[in-house]
Design an enzyme around this catalytic site. Structure first.
Site, PDB file in Angstrom:
ATOM      1  N   LYS A  24     -58.053   8.219  -8.620  1.00 27.15           N
ATOM      2  CA  LYS A  24     -57.369   7.108  -9.291  1.00 27.15           C
ATOM      3  C   LYS A  24     -58.163   5.812  -9.214  1.00 27.15           C
ATOM      4  O   LYS A  24     -58.010   4.935 -10.043  1.00 27.15           O
ATOM      5  CB  LYS A  24     -55.972   6.903  -8.687  1.00 27.15           C
ATOM      6  CG  LYS A  24     -55.989   6.479  -7.229  1.00 27.15           C
ATOM      7  CD  LYS A  24     -54.592   6.297  -6.673  1.00 27.15           C
ATOM      8  CE  LYS A  24     -53.894   7.576  -6.352  1.00 27.15           C
ATOM      9  NZ  LYS A  24     -54.532   8.435  -5.320  1.00 27.15           N
ATOM     10  N   HIS A  59     -50.631   6.887   4.348  1.00 27.18           N
ATOM     11  CA  HIS A  59     -51.541   5.906   3.725  1.00 27.18           C
ATOM     12  C   HIS A  59     -51.128   4.533   4.228  1.00 27.18           C
ATOM     13  O   HIS A  59     -50.003   4.100   3.994  1.00 27.18           O
ATOM     14  CB  HIS A  59     -51.457   5.981   2.195  1.00 27.18           C
ATOM     15  CG  HIS A  59     -52.609   5.283   1.517  1.00 27.18           C
ATOM     16  ND1 HIS A  59     -52.947   3.978   1.779  1.00 27.18           N
ATOM     17  CD2 HIS A  59     -53.508   5.723   0.601  1.00 27.18           C
ATOM     18  CE1 HIS A  59     -54.000   3.644   1.051  1.00 27.18           C
ATOM     19  NE2 HIS A  59     -54.363   4.686   0.327  1.00 27.18           N
ATOM     20  N   GLU A  89     -58.545  10.314   2.173  1.00 33.27           N
ATOM     21  CA  GLU A  89     -58.518  10.118   0.707  1.00 33.27           C
ATOM     22  C   GLU A  89     -59.102   8.755   0.343  1.00 33.27           C
ATOM     23  O   GLU A  89     -58.427   7.917  -0.250  1.00 33.27           O
ATOM     24  CB  GLU A  89     -57.073  10.200   0.203  1.00 33.27           C
ATOM     25  CG  GLU A  89     -56.380  11.512   0.492  1.00 33.27           C
ATOM     26  CD  GLU A  89     -54.862  11.424   0.304  1.00 33.27           C
ATOM     27  OE1 GLU A  89     -54.366  10.384  -0.195  1.00 33.27           O
ATOM     28  OE2 GLU A  89     -54.187  12.376   0.683  1.00 33.27           O
TER      29      GLU A  89
HETATM   30  N1  PLP Z   1     -54.441   8.269  -1.653  1.00 35.61           N
HETATM   31  C1  PLP Z   1     -53.304   7.855  -2.217  1.00 35.61           C
HETATM   32  C2  PLP Z   1     -52.140   8.782  -2.192  1.00 35.61           C
HETATM   33  C3  PLP Z   1     -53.210   6.592  -2.806  1.00 35.61           C
HETATM   34  O1  PLP Z   1     -52.053   6.201  -3.364  1.00 35.61           O
HETATM   35  C4  PLP Z   1     -54.354   5.758  -2.822  1.00 35.61           C
HETATM   36  C5  PLP Z   1     -54.305   4.429  -3.434  1.00 35.61           C
HETATM   37  O2  PLP Z   1     -53.315   3.975  -3.933  1.00 35.61           O
HETATM   38  C6  PLP Z   1     -55.546   6.251  -2.243  1.00 35.61           C
HETATM   39  C7  PLP Z   1     -55.550   7.492  -1.659  1.00 35.61           C
HETATM   40  C8  PLP Z   1     -56.817   5.448  -2.238  1.00 35.61           C
HETATM   41  O3  PLP Z   1     -56.682   4.334  -1.430  1.00 35.61           O
HETATM   42  P1  PLP Z   1     -57.909   3.351  -1.170  1.00 35.61           P
HETATM   43  O4  PLP Z   1     -58.498   3.017  -2.469  1.00 35.61           O
HETATM   44  O5  PLP Z   1     -57.316   2.206  -0.466  1.00 35.61           O
HETATM   45  O6  PLP Z   1     -58.871   4.087  -0.283  1.00 35.61           O
END
Ligand code: PLP
Length: 423
Positions: A79, A207, A284
């Protein structure tokens, strides 16, 4: 920074690299590419905004992650930036992936990534997307509610489930806990419900919120996971996977630094999930990998000077990328980012408070909530923003008919051969 100090590329004008690939010569940098493009565009009458992604930076972020967190396997969070070249580099380097939807699953599977290297980590999924995961062998699914268990039991009974816990997310710039995560008090009930539905829970996740500024929140969440592991084992689940989510800082020099966060995590893992416990540990990360990969170059398309009550001179700059383009995420940050001005300027020039507007007809279309201090600039001048790789182009729209900012990928010889990119 003046235009015109970029190194000359030796690439022949007729070369046929893929359209969005810039083959870096030895010693040439992504910054050289930015300056060269600015020069080319400035010689024409089309000064569209553009992004340059340095795929070598992505590879070095991966290396840094593996060094600092040797027990943790990264599942890159698609994402954050779903650019096909970025995903291809990460797949070639052996990263696994965190997907949030059928669209992301399709994109990652199309790269040839094994379904076992994907976690479908959105705790609240549409039924059709769950069925797609089941059909394609994506079995690792995150949940945080009984309703989700009922859907999974019906549409993906062979899933390996991960229970997402609620965490403390205060101190994170982008908190997530008001939307996701089961409180400790309900975990026993959820684990029993899963067992009674014939579902296998294999672990826990959390998270701490994106851009976490309180590393201790990781330690607290890891300790909570340990408690839920014990609970799950008592109930009859084979608890074998810990997912520590995302939230790692994306930029060098951020406070706290990534190394500090990693140190806190390593200590917490050694305490609650010691080496030899046989637990697989994954994360993640999104922002950590993507932030420093991209720079955005934007052009001043219009300008106004206004005198405010009290005689303060203020400048309004209208740029060709903004809130509805790659800058949307910054409306959640209280402080503005400082651009690099690509123009030869005397350091003695006075600075003015400047509002940076995007190109649409909406007055909310600003790059940042607050003013930025800049010298007087002209229509046609360029600003470059570094650290633009995370949650930027993925959030772009075509509001008011403006096309999303284009991206080109600077790739050095080593990555070109890894990805088998040839002219
Ligand atoms: N995993 C999940 C389920 C998330 O919702 C997000 C971000 O919203 C991430 C991973 C990635 O987080 P970051 O970009 O802070 O590493």
């Amino acid at each position: 920074i003046p235009i015109g100090n970029s190194k000359e590329s030796k690439e022949s004008p007729g070369s046929t690299w893929p359209k969005d690939i810039i083959a870096l010569e030895p010693g040439e940098t992504a910054w050289d590419v930015v300056l060269k493009k600015i020069k080319e565009l400035s010689d024409s009458d089309c000064r569209d905004a553009f992004m340059v992604a340095d795929l070598g930076v992505l590879a070095s972020r991966h290396q840094l992650f593996r060094q600092a967190l040797p027990r943790v396997s990264p599942f890159y969070s698609v994402k954050c930036s779903s650019s096909p070249w970025m995903l291809r580099v990460l797949a070639a380097l052996g990263t696994s992936f965190d997907c949030a939807s059928q669209g992301e699953l399709e994109q990652v599977l199309a790269l040839g990534v094994a379904p076992s290297c994907i976690v479908y980590a959105n705790p609240c999924k549409p039924v059709s997307h769950i069925r797609f995961a089941a059909l394609h062998g994506v079995n690792l699914l995150v949940f945080d509610s009984e309703e989700e268990l009922i859907k999974v039991a019906q549409h993906h009974p062979g899933a390996r489930l991960v229970l997402r816990l609620w965490t403390q997310d205060s101190g994170s710039l982008f908190p997530l806990s008001s939307k996701f995560g089961a409180r400790l008090e309900v975990c026993e009930h959820l684990l029993k419900s899963a067992r009674d539905l014939g579902l296998a829970v294999v672990g826990t996740s959390f998270h701490v919120g994106s851009r976490c500024q309180t590393p201790h929140n990781f330690a607290k969440a890891i300790a909570d996971c340990r408690r839920v592991f014990e609970m799950g084992s008592r109930i009859g689940h084979d608890m074998s996977l810990l997912d520590i989510g995302g939230g790692f800082p994306g930029e060098e020099g951020s406070d706290p630094e990534f190394e500090e966060v990693a140190g806190v995590i390593n200590t917490a893992l050694a305490q609650d999930f010691p080496k030899g416990s046989g637990i697989e540990i994954i994360a993640e990360p999104g922002r950590f990998y993507a932030t420093s990969v991209c720079m955005t170059a934007i052009n001043i398309i219009a300008k106004k000077a206004v005198l405010e009550p009290g005689g303060r001179r203020k400048l309004l700059y209208y740029l060709n990328d903004g809130h509805y383009g790659t800058f949307r995420i910054f409306s959640r940050e209280s402080e503005p980012r400082m651009p690099i001005v690509v123009k030869e300027l005397s350091p003695k020039l006075p600075l003015f408070p400047c509002t940076l507007f995007g190109p649409t007809c909406d007055a909310f279309d600003k790059l940042f909530l607050k003013e930025v201090q800049l010298p007087e600039l002209d229509v046609g001048d360029w600003l470059v923003f570094p650290f633009m790789g995370a949650y930027t182009s993925v959030m772009s729209s075509t509001f008011n008919g403006f096309s999303p900012t284009s991206i080109c990928y600077a790739v050095g010889p080593e990555l070109r051969s890894l990805l088998e990119i040839t002219p």
